[in-house]
Design a protein around this motif. Sequence first.
Motif: not given
Length: 221
Positions: A8-13, A59-63, A96-107
């Motif tokens: 559900k989280s990744f389907g529309s990204l 993987l350059v993190s948003p933060g 890609l983490e900015a595209d995922l809108k997450s800086a969580s490694t597990v995500v």
Amino acid sequence: MSARLLSKSFGSLAVRTPHTAAGQRIGLLGGSFNPPHRAHVAISEAILKRLDLDEVWWLVSPGNPLKSHSDLAPLAERLEACERIATHPRIKVTALEADLKSASTVVTLSFLKRRFPDLHFVWIMGGDNLAGFHRWTAWRRIATLMPFVVADRPDWRLRALSSPAARALARFRLDDSKAASLALQQAPAWSYLTLRLSPESSTEIRAGRASISASRAAKPR
């Protein structure tokens, strides 16, 4: 995170990733890269060779969620700096983490495993990360998603290898002489690599820049 929630989280990204080919071995080096420096390059190049990888993705993190963002440079600025310093053709810079809108490694790792089931990923971390790995969100889950390699850091080896996570995962550790097969191992599997150590760090670079700026500001005009 359950498979249903991940879907559900990744389907529309629309997540931008480097081009891939089935069967490739890809190292994943995450971090703020604030700023990127020669040790990032040296670790990436060494691991490309030692683990027989096809590419290393930065993987350059948003933060980093575990760090203060008060002195974090804008993502676009950090990406540009990474592109300038990462000149090796098999090091790829991503946001890609900015595209995922997450800086969580597990995500991030869960997404990549689902998006690219025909690739062999290895998560890359430093000895300082292993020392505090037990504090990461869902660290046990991360260890089961893909093999990981720990790059030695100055003054961190003892603390890293005696850390709670290292002790908990000790039976899954491969000797570094077998590191070339790590990408093909079933997770959990990990190796601690002895590398040529560099004292350079993003924190020290930022501190040095701040000191120079403060000295210039203090000089009479």
